[in-house]
Design an enzyme around this catalytic site. Structure first.
Site, PDB file in Angstrom:
ATOM      1  CG  ASP A   1      39.100  39.625  37.838  1.00 36.30           C
ATOM      2  OD1 ASP A   1      37.925  39.927  38.109  1.00 36.30           O
ATOM      3  OD2 ASP A   1      39.993  39.499  38.697  1.00 36.30           O
TER       4      ASP A   1
ATOM      5  CG  ASP B   1      45.020  26.240  44.038  1.00 38.24           C
ATOM      6  OD1 ASP B   1      45.752  26.624  44.974  1.00 38.24           O
ATOM      7  OD2 ASP B   1      45.478  25.981  42.912  1.00 38.24           O
TER       8      ASP B   1
END
Length: 1145
Positions: A416, A848
């Site tokens: 990223d 998550d």
């Protein structure tokens, strides 16, 4: 370096394949043809009538005649042109994005060192001998040149085609005619579109799509002549017949038909069916007393709270009121934590059965080729400074060496940060894998992370029997040491290279300026300081000196196939291979490895890790489309090479199609032996998660999780209306509409969104949900079909036929990678449901937990897989400040969940009651910090004021207190029994619960409220994966004291309680009528607080022996002085003297 630009071709099949039939007439049966492959590569087809005369039967709808591949019949032999195209793709760096053309940059080399493995990008190869052509010569799987002429003239694919077409098939080297031009015949690509196969009777639209395995690049849809290849369709798909299966049942077999009709083959009935997993219940001798104690403690807590409310302390009503409110909340919080633990379970897998079912020769799989589904592995990294490339490289190496069919694996690395350092480190890892992976396979190395393996403190030669192991290990160790040095030297190498190229560019610019301005004075030329790749071109990602379109938040999308997909058949090492170790009879293939850096542009919300994961989901769906996805953090490596097989046992077992993910426990290395800050978190991973496994399944914890791809796509589980428990289903029945469910084809029921079963899923809405990539949409039903369990038992619903996944995966081409570039662009998710219902969910720091919650909320189940040998291992911050910031991030995410639509109070009826309570506890637990802070100050307030939370320490209060404490201890002992943790780990968890509750959790509540009320966004930094600077002590980071505002509340609590104890003793000793009961009550609770904060105090002291003694002396003197001053200012009632005749002036 060459480059070419192109637009990815898109398929029209997703719209055409679902067109309704005119006037609802029965579809015309397909004209299925059998064929024989000639030596030239073409297929000679025979009509059904010809076959009728030969076989004497017209009923071919129930049988498949599988002709084994022979030199004259090789239906799966891909064309050379496709292999050359794949070689071009693996040697090209693809870039593109918003308002830019997708380009493929052909790279001569990826790293400065030499790449030897034929699968690797920039692999060493011969150049074309035609003057002016610098292309690579065609090569096979081993990297050996393919030379079409006996004179061994080296020629590339394009030059060879030109020589055949325009040069009269004359070799440019020897000027003789080519004797064999089959290569050309196999390579000619016809541009005519494939013809869709008409629907046969009884075949649903989605089943037709599954049968054809739709894709614009599919070899099933495209023959060498451009017509529909019926022969390949017959041999390589289920179609109407099934792949290689002469006993395929009629539609409805294996329990999928109407009226429960079951057609069972004799082979399956004669062989006893064996499950892949077993549920091991906790012994009743442990579980029954455990549940009884929970009930007893609930009753005692209720009676105690009722007694406390009825017996206030009138002398200190404010103290009594605060304590009662806190105790009520603690009881409520304990209930939320304890109730989901009522049904803990253990599970086990049987890898022998998995091998027998999926990798053993059988009538359905004569060659014994692996029938296991594919797995795409995601590794995410963002900052090479905080996440060292060597750590990430070791994780990649452990993945490439894992014990799973090589051709079924694909590893995707998400960078990223778009850093060249990460890119070249991954390329170095791919190069080192050439020796590391075969070494692991040859000697069955565990663990397969080289850093961990070579640092093992146990005997490395135990159970090793091959005589050349010592020699091989020594050579591989030396190679790894050199590999580490290369990785460590990459930052300086990239910087020096970039400086050299930059200086050259400046000189060129100045020369050009002098030429253009001969008489004018030369001004200094400013050239953007770019970062340069090894082949002498600009890096399209983030530059070392950030500039527009080359910074962390502004760069193009990048995809590089580091290791191209392996060949379908094993590739064994040969005696003549120039390798460091002998790899005879060892498979030297490597799994596919892809570097991905999604596009980032200013003005777009990139959604941090969740956005990066969703970009990988889309890119992998187009490039490999594994039906299962394993995601790992860059510092979590595979410790057990068979971990994925164990996870697959659950997915492939009966009922496994309703599992959304298999969560593995997190295990950590590099933790101090005493585990001062409860970094191992064993109470959560071995107690809470096992307990949730007995309900609807464990929560998703961000790493070490094996997903079913279609569950990430937001679809409901198969047979969702048949499994609709509801929160009160055992008490109240619900009316359900079964007619529409029974009439809907099973394949469509397996791909359903929403709660309505009255209509088939509207496929036209898929682009609005998933975006406008037809590649991606076409891959969805294929991934669903390939992820089904094996239909080898009548009770297996929604299964797939045995042998269906032995088909080789399709070769990569440039249009495929170009499409992958488009789906990782910054604009692709606009006006879609990515991040809302599809993929990882956005809007929370703890994406998550929210992602797992959404799956459970749709009715999916999950499983907790605890392997005998740890599946994965990673690192955790052992520094106090880093640990507190980590806990702060988790707690802030929980507060966000509580104030969002993901609050468990708003869960759907598909979520079980106890599972809902568990998720409610996830969102509520940070708020306990408010009451915990108050309760930690109560002992000090009691000692300062001379009062206590009760009027007097009578027998009733002490009895309740003793019973509550004893039941808590007994519950802890039983939890230790059924979970396998140790008492010290349980105590460390209790200590850090209070440390985190008085520091990070309180800050999380404040930050969460600021975000909800004022809209102030929360930003967090990455947790550093690098260790301390002291090379002599691996736990050096443990003793580093980094000041943080989170430390203020615990320090205040400790100081106030210490001073209060001194004040209380002084007052009691020098009072006329000592109130010992009140003193003992206050001192007991103060020591309870201080005992829990002991690890925190130890962390503030730094390394033992480094804290000056004078610090402790002055601390004691200050505490005594403050205590004496308090007593002097507020002396005990009835006297103003201390210690007899002495009197303060």
């Amino acid at each position: 370096m060459a480059s070419r630009s192109f637009k990815a071709s898109r398929s029209n099949l997703s719209s055409n394949s679902d067109m309704p039939d005119a006037h609802d007439k029965p579809p015309v049966p397909p004209t299925v043809t059998f064929g024989r492959r000639t030596s030239s590569g073409r297929y000679i087809s025979y009509s059904r009538d010809d076959l009728d005369s030969e076989l004497g039967s017209g009923d071919f709808m129930n049988y498949t005649v599988h002709i084994p591949p022979t030199p004259d019949n090789q239906p799966m032999d891909p064309s050379i042109s496709q292999k050359v195209e794949e070689q071009y793709v693996s040697n090209s760096l693809f870039t593109g994005g918003f308002n830019s053309v997708t380009r493929a940059h052909l790279m001569d080399k990826v790293i400065e060192s030499e790449a030897n493995h034929p699968q690797m990008a920039g692999a060493k190869g011969s150049s074309c001998a035609i003057p002016g052509c610098d292309a690579k010569v065609m090569s096979d799987e081993r990297g050996v040149d393919i030379l079409p002429c006996e004179c061994d003239f080296k020629i590339c694919r394009d030059c060879y085609t030109d020589a055949v077409k325009t040069g009269g098939s004359i070799c440019p080297g020897c000027k003789e005619t080519y004797k064999n031009t089959d290569l050309d015949e196999m390579a000619v690509d016809n541009a005519r579109p494939p013809l869709p196969l008409p629907l046969p009777n009884g075949m649903s639209k989605n089943e037709r799509r599954l049968s054809l395995m739709k894709s614009t690049k599919s070899v099933l849809m495209r023959s060498q002549t451009g017509d529909f290849d019926h022969n390949r369709w017959l041999f390589e798909t289920k179609g109407t017949y099934g792949y290689g299966n002469a006993i395929w049942p009629k539609e409805g077999g294996f329990g999928n038909g109407k009226d429960d009709e079951v057609v069972e083959p004799t082979e399956l009935m004669n062989k006893p069916w064996r499950p892949l997993t077993r549920k091991l219940k906790i012994p009743a001798a442990i579980l029954s007393p455990y549940r009884l104690l929970i009930f007893i403690r609930m009753v005692v807590l209720a009676l105690f709270l009722a007694w406390r409310v009825k017996h206030p302390n009138n002398d200190a009503i404010w103290l009594w009121g605060m304590s009662v409110v806190c105790e009520i909340w603690f009881a409520f919080s304990w209930l939320l934590d304890q109730l989901p633990k009522l049904c803990p379970v253990n599970r086990s897998t049987d890898l022998n059965v998995l091998k027998e079912k999926f990798e053993t020769p059988s009538p359905n799989n004569p060659t014994g080729k692996s029938d296991l589904p594919g797995i795409d592995i995601f590794v995410s990294t963002a900052d090479p400074d905080k996440e060292p490339p060597l750590v990430t490289a070791n994780t990649i190496l452990s993945i490439l060496a894992t014990d799973y069919p090589v051709e079924k694996l694909a590893c995707y690395v998400s960078d990223d940060g778009g850093a060249l350092l990460t890119f070249e480190a991954m390329a170095e890892a791919a190069s080192f894998a050439n020796i590391w992976v075969p070494f692991c396979r040859k000697h069955r190395i565990e663990p397969r992370n080289p850093e961990s393996y070579f640092n093992l403190k146990r005997d490395p030669y135990k159970n090793k029997v091959l005589p050349d192991f010592v020699k091989d290990r020594r050579r591989v160790k030396r190679e790894y040491d050199e590999f580490k040095v290369r990785i460590n030297g990459l930052p300086d190498s990239i910087r020096r290279r970039s400086d050299a190229y930059h200086a050259r560019e400046e000189i060129k610019a100045m020369k050009l300026q002098r030429e253009n301005r001969e008489d004018e004075p030369v001004e200094s030329v400013k050239v953007p300081k770019a970062t340069w790749m090894a082949d002498g071109t600009h890096w399209p990602g983030t530059w070392l000196s950030a500039s527009p379109e080359h910074s962390k938040s502004d760069h193009a999308g990048i995809i590089q196939v580091m290791l191209k997909p392996p060949s379908d058949e094993p590739l064994h090492g040969a005696d003549d291979d120039a390798r460091l170790i002998d790899l005879t009879d060892i498979d030297i293939r490597l799994p596919m490895l892809v570097y991905v850096s999604r596009e980032k542009r200013p003005g777009y919300d990139h959604n941090k890790k969740a956005g990066a994961m969703n970009a990988l989901v889309r890119a992998s769906a187009i490039m490999s489309n594994g039906p299962f996805i394993l995601n790992l953090d860059c510092d979590h490596y595979i410790y057990n090479s068979q971990a994925m097989r164990e996870g697959m046992c659950f997915m492939m077992d009966r009922g496994g199609d309703r599992l959304c993910y298999v969560q593995f426990p997190q295990r950590f290395e590099g933790i101090d032996p005493s585990d001062r800050y409860a970094n191992h978190n064993t109470v959560f991973f071995d107690v809470n998660m096992r307990a949730l496994d007995g309900l609807q399944g464990p929560v998703y914890v961000g790493t070490g999780c094996l997903f079913r791809r279609i569950s990430l796509y937001g679809f409901d589980p198969p047979r969702s209306k048949e499994h609709h428990p509801g929160c009160c289903s055992c008490c109240f029945s619900r009316r359900r509409k079964h007619s529409s469910v029974a009439n809907t084809p099973e394949e469509n029921r397996a791909l359903r969104m929403g709660d309505s079963d009255d209509e088939e899923m509207n496929l036209s809405l898929l682009p609005k949900r998933f975006g406008n990539s037809s590649f991606l949409i076409d891959s969805i039903p294929v991934a669903e079909f390939q992820g089904r369990p094996l239909a080898d038992h009548p009770a297996v619903k929604n299964g797939r036929p045995p042998g269906a996944l032995t088909i080789p995966r399709e070769l990569l081409d440039a249009s495929t990678v170009a499409e992958a570039i488009s789906v990782i662009s910054c604009w692709y998710e606009d006006k879609t449901e990515w991040g809302q219902r599809v993929g990882w969910i956005y809007g929370s720091v703890t994406e998550d937990v929210v992602t797992g919650y959404r799956m459970h909320n749709r009715g999916w189940k999950s499983v907790y897989c605890v392997t005998k040998r740890d599946a994965f291992r990673g690192t955790a911050p052992i520094n106090l400040t880093d640990r507190l910031h980590q806990v702060l991030r988790w707690a802030t995410g929980s507060v966000e969940i509580f104030f969002s639509r993901n609050n468990a109070l708003l869960a759907s009826p598909r979520m079980k009651l106890l599972q809902r309570i568990a998720y409610l506890n996830v969102g509520i637990y940070p708020f306990t910090s408010i009451f915990l802070i108050v309760y930690c100050f109560l002992p000090a307030l009691s000692l300062f004021s001379g009062q206590f939370i009760v009027q007097s320490l009578n027998v009733t209060f002490l009895t309740y207190l003793l019973t509550i404490t004893l039941t808590l201890c007994m519950l802890a002992v039983l939890e230790i029994k059924w979970s396998g943790i140790e008492l010290e780990e349980w105590w460390r968890n209790e200590q850090f619960w209070l440390i985190g509750g008085t520091s990070a959790h309180l800050a999380a509540v404040l930050q969460g409220l600021l975000k909800v009320i004022a809209g102030i966004e929360i930003s967090f930094t990455l947790t550093s994966k690098s260790g301390g600077d002291d090379e002599d002590d691996e736990f050096a980071d443990l003793y580093v004291v980094k000041w943080s505002s989170l430390m203020i509340p615990p320090i205040t609590i400790m100081m106030v309680n210490l001073i209060a104890i001194a004040v209380g003793f002084s007052r009691t000793i020098y009072s006329v009528i000592p109130q010992w009961s009140r003193l003992l009550g206050g001192v007991f609770f103060s020591f309870w607080v201080l005992a829990h904060l002991y690890p925190f105090a130890k962390g503030l002291m730094g390394r033992r022996g480094r804290t000056p003694t004078i610090v402790f002396v002055w601390s004691g003197l200050i505490a005594i002085t403050i205590s004496l001053l308090w007593v002097a200012i507020n002396p005990p009632s009835g006297t103003n003297q201390i210690g007899g005749s002495f009197q303060f002036p």
